[in-house]
Design a protein around this motif. Structure first.
Motif, mmCIF file in Angstrom:
data_model
loop_
_atom_site.group_PDB
_atom_site.id
_atom_site.type_symbol
_atom_site.label_atom_id
_atom_site.label_comp_id
_atom_site.label_asym_id
_atom_site.label_seq_id
_atom_site.Cartn_x
_atom_site.Cartn_y
_atom_site.Cartn_z
ATOM 1 N N PHE A 73 0.786 -1.233 0.000
ATOM 2 C CA PHE A 73 0.000 0.000 0.000
ATOM 3 C C PHE A 73 0.825 1.296 0.000
ATOM 4 O O PHE A 73 0.543 2.188 -0.806
ATOM 5 N N PRO A 93 -10.614 9.458 4.712
ATOM 6 C CA PRO A 93 -9.655 10.460 4.223
ATOM 7 C C PRO A 93 -8.482 9.831 3.474
ATOM 8 O O PRO A 93 -7.885 10.484 2.614
ATOM 9 N N VAL A 94 -8.192 8.584 3.776
ATOM 10 C CA VAL A 94 -7.114 7.901 3.047
ATOM 11 C C VAL A 94 -7.601 7.548 1.639
ATOM 12 O O VAL A 94 -6.959 7.868 0.640
ATOM 13 N N TYR A 109 -2.670 -1.437 7.779
ATOM 14 C CA TYR A 109 -1.960 -0.220 8.182
ATOM 15 C C TYR A 109 -2.352 0.988 7.332
ATOM 16 O O TYR A 109 -1.884 2.099 7.581
ATOM 17 N N ALA A 110 -3.204 0.751 6.338
ATOM 18 C CA ALA A 110 -3.579 1.830 5.420
ATOM 19 C C ALA A 110 -4.707 2.671 6.004
ATOM 20 O O ALA A 110 -5.696 2.963 5.342
ATOM 21 N N SER A 111 -4.553 3.055 7.256
ATOM 22 C CA SER A 111 -5.604 3.799 7.939
ATOM 23 C C SER A 111 -5.002 4.595 9.081
ATOM 24 O O SER A 111 -4.108 4.106 9.777
ATOM 25 N N SER A 112 -5.512 5.805 9.288
ATOM 26 C CA SER A 112 -5.084 6.594 10.444
ATOM 27 C C SER A 112 -5.938 6.271 11.666
ATOM 28 O O SER A 112 -5.801 6.915 12.698
ATOM 29 N N LEU A 113 -6.835 5.289 11.534
ATOM 30 C CA LEU A 113 -7.735 4.889 12.618
ATOM 31 C C LEU A 113 -8.604 6.057 13.089
ATOM 32 O O LEU A 113 -8.871 6.205 14.274
ATOM 33 N N CYS A 114 -9.041 6.871 12.144
ATOM 34 C CA CYS A 114 -9.817 8.061 12.528
ATOM 35 C C CYS A 114 -11.245 7.716 12.903
ATOM 36 O O CYS A 114 -11.931 8.500 13.541
ATOM 37 N N VAL A 164 -6.999 -2.873 13.948
ATOM 38 C CA VAL A 164 -5.993 -3.025 15.001
ATOM 39 C C VAL A 164 -5.742 -4.511 15.271
ATOM 40 O O VAL A 164 -4.600 -4.943 15.417
#
Lengths: 210, 492, 261
Positions: free
Chosen positions: B11, B329-330, B368-373, B391
């Motif tokens: 990614f 947002p990603v 991992y392609a996420s800011s966990l927003c 997670v």
């Protein structure tokens, strides 16, 4: 060698080993009553850029004729309304002869059908393809769909419709004309299904016409 | 015909390439904003939206928790309705079943309703290898297919294309496979849609075999449901003599009444409409109406792996609305191709690892392609807690590398951090060291943050990942801990 | 009520003034806050990167440090979210029933600062004075993991002298995301650049938030762009008074330690 069926079902059972089945389902939220159910239905159908004409029962034939404006039309055998000049798609089902071909239907401008139920909240018409609506193809291929909905067929919301409908019949839920948002999420009416949906909404005697 | 996701880079690398494409970023920003706003408007109309989400999630959860029973019931209902039921363990089996049906009717083409399941199994490529053309009939799928492109969105696979690009694709390619685009084709969406109508109509009228997926499959009645907009679905489900539907085993719902919350949730979440233009339901064969030979392929292809994952199981509740993509947002910045799968965005970042495992590097990069927003969880109509699943999958990725003979630098760094954070004295030492570094930077550094604090500009080595675009404040000379001790919590 | 400050590792090491501001603020409101010196980190960096085994001793340190307190207050939505929602995952992983029980005690008692002020102390006017034009970024974990809602806004609206300007697309993530900021640095920076642009569009002197980690990212971009816009933690605004403002000639920002010493 075990069959794919047995293997998949065994894997499903193994995956759910020790997982508790779900308890009783929470009831979906109830439908909020609307003062003017039929008015809401008409307004919501128009939101999809469909055309709605309201009329009384004795005006239906004239209204339909005006909408067809002399173009060719097909009607199901059980429509129960005389549409002068229209081709009647023969009754279908076991023992009946085959109806018009798709190519035949493609050469016809319009189709006139009844409906099974109208949903006010979403502006949806559901066809259950009974005798007054005909088989699915006739209300699909022609470019104009004239759909006659009686005011007493209108229900408030989706759960009312689901409760009324018989899943053993093929069902077509129609909310406006065919549409797409595939180009830049810009909504365009009219792709493969009828590009014009004209709903003739027949008010009951008891309903005050606007 | 269409491209392939096979061999896509992980990614971060794919995202970097996508971020460099300014036209792509513009197309995506415009499209996702449009659909986000539409969704927000129609969701706000529903007073009991939260209760509806709970009800929708409960229906799907109940189906999943007793899936074997519901699948057996579905099979029995389908057979009673005159359908032929097939089971497919994986993509290859499913494709072979569809190809076999097509071969048995001697056809060299099929018409297809947009279906995530058939994309997932790569059906078109398999049929093509057998000399059978699979015509995609959804407008966006047609754009992707004619452009030798890959889908980049669950609902709107050509979301990465703008109108000018689409006009070009139609002009260049339509003539190769059927009715050409008209000479006066403009880039107006209505004109482009009309060209697609004309191009596909001849295919609909002559097709003998239709292929579809299904949004829902009702166990109690054997009813399949397809939710669509354009009428291409109705064409494929109605006009051909033979219909094959490829249905993931997680699509089952127990009863007809269970469709209620789902049919209220899906259109508002997906296209941002109160109801989508067309929903078709059918139960096996209806004499005299529609296909008289109906096949249903029940597909596993990794779903039982996901089902066995206690945290990830909830991903199988997904009704493919794509609301999570539109708010992510990603996704908005990198688009769908960077995810390397037909399932992009937040749901793809969990679904792909759950279906396929985390052993290959590309799939392992997705959690991992996420800011966990958490924006995805907030809009999900069936309450899939995507951040928690992400997670958990990250832990699965890490655990799969615990046996590595040479640990990754990240693993070593995390071990060191854990050592430092396991004892406050060790943290105190580390802070003393960083305070010294801060003093050095404060004296010699040339970068100053607004407000006067010293900062590090571009640094070499691993720190460059931060400092290539962002200044980094210099550590303060005294940590909070040291201050508290020195001043007795500010009392001295 | 025994109240402990969870200062957080990033504030401890990088933003001590934020911790001091919380102490000042709570003391002014009559709350004597303790700093359990055994505390280190909430373990979120490990958990969110997938290193659950590594997180176990860190969570153990956390619960040991904070055992027995009635309330644990932290100037971080993210770290509060970690204690409330993630410690149980780590505890289950450890297989230690003692740790499972311990996190069930500390988790629910952990409050993000604005929650503690509004819900526990029941105040929105904390007597602050901050004569600046400020825009506020609601960080994702405060907003969506904790659901702090408009509590920070209620507090900021009562600050004398402060002009609060709306941030466009405020609820969109800034792109920090912990190790996401380095593992997916390009995407993180693309998100952060848009956030920084929205901040600049407001014309505010400062961008405030309840998490210094997000502010480090946004501020790092604003600084690289030479925008002149500063970052400031919510706690530092709420701690400011006429007195501190006249002494410092500006807000307590960054590493100018000593205002309180």
């Amino acid at each position: 060698m075990t069959s794919a069926r047995d293997e998949i079902l065994a894997k499903v059972r193994a995956a759910l080993e020790g997982v508790e089945p779900a308890g009783p389902l929470p009831a979906p939220p109830i439908v909020h009553p609307v003062d003017d159910l039929v008015g809401r239905f008409a307004e919501r159908v128009e939101d999809y850029r469909a055309v709605v004409t309201r009329c009384s029962a004795d005006e239906v034939a004239a209204t339909v004729a005006a909408v067809l404006a002399g173009g060719s039309a097909v009607v199901p055998a059980g429509l129960g309304l005389d549409v002068p000049g229209a081709v009647v798609d023969p009754s279908t089902g076991p023992g009946h002869r085959v109806g018009l071909s798709a190519a035949d239907l493609d050469g016809i401008d319009a189709v006139v059908t009844a409906a099974r139920v109208g949903i006010a909240e979403t502006g949806t018409i559901v066809l259950d393809h009974a005798e007054d609506q005909g088989r699915r193809a006739i209300s699909l291929v022609p470019d104009l769909h004239v759909c006659i909905v009686r005011a007493d067929q209108v229900v408030a919301d989706v759960p009312d419709a689901v409760a009324l409908l018989d899943p053993q019949r093929p069902l077509t839920w129609i909310s406006g004309p065919s549409a797409t948002s595939d180009i830049e999420l810009d909504r365009v009416e009219g792709v493969h299904g009828p590009r014009t949906l004209h709903v003739v909404l027949v008010d009951d005697e008891a309903v005050d016409l606007p | 015909m269409t491209g392939t996701f096979v061999g896509m880079p992980a990614f971060p690398e794919a995202a970097r390439a996508a971020l460099g494409d300014t036209q792509l970023r513009h197309n995506l920003a415009h499209a996702t904003k449009t659909i986000r706003d539409k969704r927000a408007r129609v969701v706000a109309e529903v007073e009991d939206w939260e209760e509806l989400r709970i009800a929708g999630a409960a229906v799907k959860e109940a189906a999943l928790r007793d899936l074997a029973t519901h699948l057996e019931q579905l099979e029995a209902s389908l057979v009673a309705g005159g359908a032929t039921v097939h089971w497919a363990r994986d993509a290859a089996e499913a494709c072979e079943i569809v190809a076999q049906v097509a071969r048995s009717h001697g056809v060299d083409e099929v018409v297809k309703v947009k279906s995530m399941a058939t994309q997932e199994i790569g059906l078109n490529e398999v049929l093509e290898a057998e000399g059978i053309a699979a015509w995609e009939t959804d407008l966006a799928e047609l754009i992707v297919q004619l452009g030798d492109d890959l889908p980049s969105h669950i609902l709107v696979p050509a979301i990465h294309r703008n109108r000018a690009e689409i006009r070009e694709i139609f002009r260049r390619r339509m003539a190769d496979v059927g009715r050409p685009a008209p000479d006066d084709l403009t880039d107006e969406p209505a004109v482009l849609a009309a060209a697609a109508r004309a191009h596909l109509r001849e295919k609909f009228l002559r097709a003998k075999v239709g292929v579809s997926g299904a949004n829902f499959a009702v166990a109690e009645t054997g009813t399949l449901v397809v939710v669509e907009s354009e009428g291409n679905g109705r064409m494929c489900l109605t006009l051909p003599e033979v219909l094959v539907s490829v249905v993931g085993i997680e699509k089952v719902v127990p009863t007809w009444r269970d469709l209620d919350p789902l049919l209220r949730l899906l259109p508002r979440s997906s296209t941002g409409e109160r109801m989508n233009p067309y929903t078709s339901t059918w139960t096996g064969v209806t004499p005299g109406d529609g296909p008289q030979e109906v096949h249903v392929v029940l597909l596993d292809n990794g779903r039982t792996n996901a089902l066995a994952d206690d945290v990830g199981r909830q991903a199988l509740r997904c009704i493919r609305c794509s609301a999570c993509l539109n708010v992510c947002p990603v996704y908005e910045r990198v688009g769908g191709h960077a995810y390397g799968s037909v399932y992009p965005g937040p749901i793809g970042a969990i679904l792909n690892p759950l279906l396929n495992g985390v052993s290959d590097e590309q799939t392992a990069s997705l959690p991992y392609a996420s800011s966990l927003c958490g924006a995805c969880f907030e809009v999900c109509p069936v309450l899939i807690d995507i951040p928690s699943v992400l997670v958990d999958l990250r832990a699965q990725v890490v655990d799969s590398h615990r046996g590595d003979t040479v640990p990754k630098p990240e693993a070593a760094a995390m071990k060191a951090a854990a050592w430092t954070f396991s004892d406050s004295r060790r943290l105190g030492w580390a802070e003393t060291a960083s305070g010294l570094a801060g003093r050095v930077l404060g004296r010699f550094g040339r970068t100053t943050l607004p407000g006067g604090r010293r900062a590090a500009g571009r640094l070499p080595g691993p720190a460059s990942a931060w400092t290539s675009a962002r200044d980094l404040p210099a550590p303060p000379a005294e940590s909070f801990r040291a201050w508290w001790k020195r001043t007795d919590g500010g009392r001295r | 009520m025994r109240v402990a400050l969870l200062v957080t590792c990033i504030n401890d090491a990088m933003y001590p003034d934020t911790g001091k501001a919380v102490v000042t603020l709570l003391r002014r409101l009559g709350v004597e806050v303790d700093f359990p010196t055994a505390q280190t980190c909430c373990a979120q960096p490990m958990v969110n990167t997938g290193y659950l085994d590594e997180a176990v001793p860190v969570v153990r340190t956390f619960v040991d440090a904070f055992a027995g307190y009635d309330a644990i207050v932290t100037p971080s939505g993210s770290c509060a979210g970690s204690a409330r929602h993630q410690h149980s995952i780590v505890a289950r992983r450890s297989g230690d029933p003692g740790l499972v029980a311990a996190v069930a005690e500390t988790g629910p008692r952990t409050y993000e600062l604005s929650e503690f002020l509004v819900d526990v102390l029941g105040v929105t006017d904390v007597g602050a004075y901050f004569p600046h034009r400020v825009t506020y970024h609601p960080t994702c974990h405060s907003l969506r993991m904790l659901g702090v809602g408009d509590r920070p806004r209620q507090l900021l609206e009562k600050v004398r002298g402060l002009t609060l300007v709306d941030l466009p697309q405020a609820e969109e993530c800034c792109g920090f995301g912990g190790t996401f900021a380095v593992k997916n640095a390009d995407t993180s920076v693309a998100m952060g650049s848009d956030k920084a642009r929205h901040v600049r569009e407001t014309g505010a002197e400062m961008v405030a938030a309840g998490d210094n980690s997000c502010l480090m990212h946004i501020g790092g971009l604003l600084s690289r762009e030479r925008s002149g816009v500063r970052t400031v933690h919510l706690a530092e605004i709420l701690a400011a008074t006429e007195d501190t403002e006249s002494r410092s000639g500006g807000p307590a920002v960054g590493a100018r330690a000593g205002d309180l010493a």
